[in-house]
Motif scaffolding. Structure first.
Motif, PDB file in Angstrom:
ATOM      1  N   SER A  83       0.810  -1.208   0.000  1.00  0.00           N
ATOM      2  CA  SER A  83       0.000   0.000   0.000  1.00  0.00           C
ATOM      3  C   SER A  83       0.847   1.264   0.000  1.00  0.00           C
ATOM      4  N   GLU A  84       2.061   1.221   0.556  1.00  0.00           N
ATOM      5  CA  GLU A  84       2.911   2.393   0.655  1.00  0.00           C
ATOM      6  C   GLU A  84       4.357   1.999   0.394  1.00  0.00           C
ATOM      7  N   ASP A  85       5.158   2.974  -0.045  1.00  0.00           N
ATOM      8  CA  ASP A  85       6.601   2.767  -0.141  1.00  0.00           C
ATOM      9  C   ASP A  85       7.348   3.558   0.917  1.00  0.00           C
ATOM     10  N   GLU A  86       6.580   4.311   1.756  1.00  0.00           N
ATOM     11  CA  GLU A  86       7.166   5.082   2.849  1.00  0.00           C
ATOM     12  C   GLU A  86       6.156   5.162   3.980  1.00  0.00           C
ATOM     13  N   VAL A  87       6.540   4.734   5.179  1.00  0.00           N
ATOM     14  CA  VAL A  87       5.641   4.716   6.330  1.00  0.00           C
ATOM     15  C   VAL A  87       6.404   5.205   7.561  1.00  0.00           C
ATOM     16  N   TYR A  88       5.652   5.512   8.612  1.00  0.00           N
ATOM     17  CA  TYR A  88       6.250   5.816   9.908  1.00  0.00           C
ATOM     18  C   TYR A  88       6.504   4.509  10.667  1.00  0.00           C
ATOM     19  N   VAL A  89       7.368   4.585  11.657  1.00  0.00           N
ATOM     20  CA  VAL A  89       7.592   3.432  12.502  1.00  0.00           C
ATOM     21  C   VAL A  89       6.277   3.073  13.193  1.00  0.00           C
ATOM     22  N   GLN A  90       5.940   1.794  13.228  1.00  0.00           N
ATOM     23  CA  GLN A  90       4.715   1.221  13.811  1.00  0.00           C
ATOM     24  C   GLN A  90       3.462   1.556  13.007  1.00  0.00           C
ATOM     25  N   GLN A  91       3.608   2.181  11.836  1.00  0.00           N
ATOM     26  CA  GLN A  91       2.447   2.421  10.989  1.00  0.00           C
ATOM     27  C   GLN A  91       2.125   1.167  10.196  1.00  0.00           C
ATOM     28  N   GLN A  92       0.847   0.958   9.951  1.00  0.00           N
ATOM     29  CA  GLN A  92       0.399  -0.225   9.215  1.00  0.00           C
ATOM     30  C   GLN A  92       0.791  -0.151   7.736  1.00  0.00           C
ATOM     31  N   LEU A  93       1.391  -1.243   7.230  1.00  0.00           N
ATOM     32  CA  LEU A  93       1.703  -1.403   5.815  1.00  0.00           C
ATOM     33  C   LEU A  93       0.937  -2.616   5.306  1.00  0.00           C
ATOM     34  N   HIS A  94       0.119  -2.437   4.281  1.00  0.00           N
ATOM     35  CA  HIS A  94      -0.726  -3.509   3.746  1.00  0.00           C
ATOM     36  C   HIS A  94       0.022  -4.206   2.607  1.00  0.00           C
ATOM     37  N   LEU A  95       0.279  -5.505   2.767  1.00  0.00           N
ATOM     38  CA  LEU A  95       0.984  -6.300   1.760  1.00  0.00           C
ATOM     39  C   LEU A  95       0.027  -7.323   1.170  1.00  0.00           C
ATOM     40  N   THR A  96       0.001  -7.415  -0.174  1.00  0.00           N
ATOM     41  CA  THR A  96      -0.817  -8.397  -0.883  1.00  0.00           C
ATOM     42  C   THR A  96       0.101  -9.337  -1.659  1.00  0.00           C
ATOM     43  N   VAL A  97      -0.079 -10.645  -1.443  1.00  0.00           N
ATOM     44  CA  VAL A  97       0.701 -11.679  -2.118  1.00  0.00           C
ATOM     45  C   VAL A  97      -0.249 -12.492  -2.987  1.00  0.00           C
ATOM     46  N   LYS A  98       0.063 -12.593  -4.279  1.00  0.00           N
ATOM     47  CA  LYS A  98      -0.754 -13.375  -5.205  1.00  0.00           C
ATOM     48  C   LYS A  98       0.111 -14.454  -5.853  1.00  0.00           C
ATOM     49  N   LEU A  99      -0.380 -15.674  -5.820  1.00  0.00           N
ATOM     50  CA  LEU A  99       0.266 -16.790  -6.507  1.00  0.00           C
ATOM     51  C   LEU A  99      -0.612 -17.195  -7.687  1.00  0.00           C
ATOM     52  N   TYR A 100      -0.084 -17.084  -8.903  1.00  0.00           N
ATOM     53  CA  TYR A 100      -0.779 -17.489 -10.119  1.00  0.00           C
ATOM     54  C   TYR A 100      -0.262 -18.868 -10.526  1.00  0.00           C
ATOM     55  N   TYR A 101      -1.172 -19.795 -10.832  1.00  0.00           N
ATOM     56  CA  TYR A 101      -0.740 -21.127 -11.261  1.00  0.00           C
ATOM     57  C   TYR A 101      -1.792 -21.712 -12.209  1.00  0.00           C
ATOM     58  N   TYR A 123      -9.524 -17.521  -6.645  1.00  0.00           N
ATOM     59  CA  TYR A 123     -10.359 -17.161  -7.781  1.00  0.00           C
ATOM     60  C   TYR A 123      -9.571 -17.409  -9.062  1.00  0.00           C
ATOM     61  N   ARG A 124     -10.163 -17.074 -10.192  1.00  0.00           N
ATOM     62  CA  ARG A 124      -9.521 -17.251 -11.499  1.00  0.00           C
ATOM     63  C   ARG A 124      -9.306 -15.888 -12.145  1.00  0.00           C
ATOM     64  N   GLU A 125      -8.256 -15.808 -12.968  1.00  0.00           N
ATOM     65  CA  GLU A 125      -7.935 -14.548 -13.624  1.00  0.00           C
ATOM     66  C   GLU A 125      -7.272 -14.840 -14.965  1.00  0.00           C
ATOM     67  N   LEU A 126      -7.587 -14.012 -15.954  1.00  0.00           N
ATOM     68  CA  LEU A 126      -7.033 -14.158 -17.288  1.00  0.00           C
ATOM     69  C   LEU A 126      -5.831 -13.224 -17.415  1.00  0.00           C
ATOM     70  N   VAL A 127      -4.653 -13.787 -17.688  1.00  0.00           N
ATOM     71  CA  VAL A 127      -3.422 -13.025 -17.814  1.00  0.00           C
ATOM     72  C   VAL A 127      -2.787 -13.352 -19.162  1.00  0.00           C
ATOM     73  N   ALA A 128      -2.665 -12.338 -20.024  1.00  0.00           N
ATOM     74  CA  ALA A 128      -2.033 -12.499 -21.340  1.00  0.00           C
ATOM     75  C   ALA A 128      -2.658 -13.665 -22.110  1.00  0.00           C
ATOM     76  N   GLY A 129      -3.964 -13.783 -22.029  1.00  0.00           N
ATOM     77  CA  GLY A 129      -4.661 -14.829 -22.755  1.00  0.00           C
ATOM     78  C   GLY A 129      -4.630 -16.191 -22.090  1.00  0.00           C
ATOM     79  N   GLU A 130      -3.936 -16.329 -20.962  1.00  0.00           N
ATOM     80  CA  GLU A 130      -3.848 -17.614 -20.248  1.00  0.00           C
ATOM     81  C   GLU A 130      -4.708 -17.526 -18.989  1.00  0.00           C
ATOM     82  N   ARG A 131      -5.534 -18.565 -18.742  1.00  0.00           N
ATOM     83  CA  ARG A 131      -6.384 -18.588 -17.560  1.00  0.00           C
ATOM     84  C   ARG A 131      -5.610 -19.212 -16.400  1.00  0.00           C
ATOM     85  N   TYR A 132      -5.502 -18.438 -15.311  1.00  0.00           N
ATOM     86  CA  TYR A 132      -4.773 -18.879 -14.128  1.00  0.00           C
ATOM     87  C   TYR A 132      -5.721 -18.991 -12.939  1.00  0.00           C
TER      88      TYR A 132
END
Length: 462
Positions: free
Chosen positions: A40-58, A86-95
């Motif tokens: 969510s951010e590239d710069e935060v204060y100490v103890q400030q919340q940083l939201h991280l999203t990890v996606k694995l496509y297969y 869930y499912r997602e279409l990436v560059a014509g390939e369904r993942y």
């Protein structure tokens, strides 16, 4: 000699083709599975919340795998909610996509660099051969700023919103000395866990005593991250007998608004309650009945004789009505027991449910992860109950064997614990048993619903 000169050229041409042949025999790994990270951010204060999203496509070629969780010695990292699929279409390939959300709270100022997140798994090529796959991704460095020197609070609270409220003291009018009053203060912070919120210490005036209860803290996960809440309940007892007004002091909590990048203060305004003077002792009322002495030293009161109540005929009528009602109930039960039970139609699944079930069994046998997308929908259609997740479906069906096999499969798929996958035939068999048991429970419920309830509560039958 000419032949010898042509031979090295032919050999070099053959060697040049060999790498291309090797690539054609092994599928491109990045087309089978890859990781995508975002913050969510590239710069935060100490103890400030940083939201991280990890996606694995297969793709469908991946049959199992393990994706590790982020960690860092100078940060508190917590998982935010359940993982999504869930499912997602990436560059014509369904993942297929596995998405996980985390909140990170850096504990030291400086540069925060998370270690790489790794995925290792097994895929199957079109000929049925298994081979190992792996992928890794690194999040960009995050700058962690120190607490601003201008912050005036005792406790550093970097958040998107902080509010302070109170409840209780709803009584109108003056209160009496010795009354037990209850007041609850609630401190809520968006973007901070409850463990970081400061305790609420209030200096009440001498005219009132406070008896605080243990504070209650709880954190919840929302779309924007963590929401922390602290509740402090206390009993307030006025002790002054002079009367007048008692002012409960104002409460101020400084915090840092990370959106506007400036200090703000959450304020609970002062509250005034009116205290009544201590009541004057009332004169002892004169008894209306004459005293008498029974000659043995025992004092009593002579009660006035009251006229006979004109309701002596009510009880016989009530007893008669109860007897009539009891006789009617017994007669209805006897007639119902003499009537032959009607045939109970066996509940069969609808055509749509049956088709879903067949597809689900095929996915179970093949250990196809699409099973987890169709399983809640089928369970909801079978039971006519709202069902959105795999856990809700397992709770509704209440089949221990099916729950165990599904949990084993989920542990083997994209969990840090890993483990061997279950047997697909066993999973399909457990699915069929759970469906049959559900139909049996429905049929039994229909039969039980046609019988009148017992005349006595359970455990009290004569």
């Amino acid at each position: 000699m000419a032949l010898n000169r042509r031979w090295p050229n032919a050999l070099l041409a053959l060697l040049a083709w060999l790498p291309l042949i090797g690539v054609a025999q092994q599928p491109q790994q990045e087309e089978v599975a890859f990781i995508e990270l975002s913050a969510s951010e590239d710069e935060v204060y100490v103890q400030q919340q940083l939201h991280l999203t990890v996606k694995l496509y297969y793709t469908n070629q991946v049959i199992q795998g393990q994706l590790n969780d982020p960690e860092h010695p100078d940060a508190v990292i917590e998982k935010l909610g359940e993982q999504k699929q869930y499912r997602e279409l990436v560059a014509g390939e369904r993942y297929r996509v596995v998405e996980r959300d985390y909140v990170i709270f850096p504990q030291k100022p400086g540069r925060l660099q998370l270690p790489p997140l790794d995925f290792q798994g097994t895929a199957r090529d079109p000929r049925g051969h298994h081979y190992r796959i792996a992928d890794s991704a690194v999040l960009f460095p995050v700058t962690v700023k120190d607490i601003p020197a201008s912050f005036s609070g005792r406790t550093w609270l970097p958040a998107t919103d902080v509010s302070l409220g109170a409840s209780g003291l709803d009584r109108t009018g003056p209160v009496q000395p010795g009354d037990n009053l209850t007041r609850t203060l609630t401190l809520t912070a968006r973007g901070l866990p409850a463990t970081t919120l400061p305790a609420l210490h209030i200096n009440y005036p001498d005219a009132i005593k406070s008896y605080p209860e243990p504070e209650q803290r709880q954190s919840s996960a929302g779309a924007d991250g963590v929401v922390g809440e602290l509740q402090q309940t206390m009993a307030l007892v006025p002790v002054s007998d002079q009367g007048g007004d008692i002012t409960l002091p104002e409460v101020r909590i400084p915090w840092w608004d990370v959106v506007e990048d400036r200090e703000k203060v959450a304020v609970l305004p002062a509250r005034t309650i009116q205290l009544a003077s201590a009541p004057v002792a009332a004169e002892t009322p004169r008894p209306t009945a004459e005293s008498f002495d029974d000659g043995k030293g025992n004092e009593g009161t002579e009660q006035e004789a009251s006229p006979a109540a004109p309701t002596q005929w009510v009880w016989p009528i009530l007893v008669a009505l109860l007897a009539i009602g009891w006789a009617t109930t017994v007669a209805a039960w006897w007639l119902q027991s003499r009537r032959p039970p009607p045939a109970i139609a066996k509940r069969e699944g609808s055509g749509n449910e049956t088709q879903r079930f067949r597809t689900l069994c095929d996915q179970a046998k093949a250990l196809d992860p699409a099973f987890f997308n169709g399983f809640p929908a089928w369970a909801g259609e079978l039971t006519a109950q709202r069902c959105r997740t795999t856990d809700e479906a397992l709770d509704i069906l209440s089949d221990k064997h099916l729950t165990r096999v599904v949990d084993v499969w989920r542990e083997s798929l994209f969990r840090s614990a890993g483990g061997a996958a279950p047997d697909g035939n066993e999973l399909a068999s457990a699915l069929k048993d759970a469906r049959r048991k559900w139909h049996d429970r429905v049929s039994k419920g229909q039969r039980d619903g046609r019988a009148l309830p017992d005349l006595y509560p359970e455990g009290l039958n004569p």
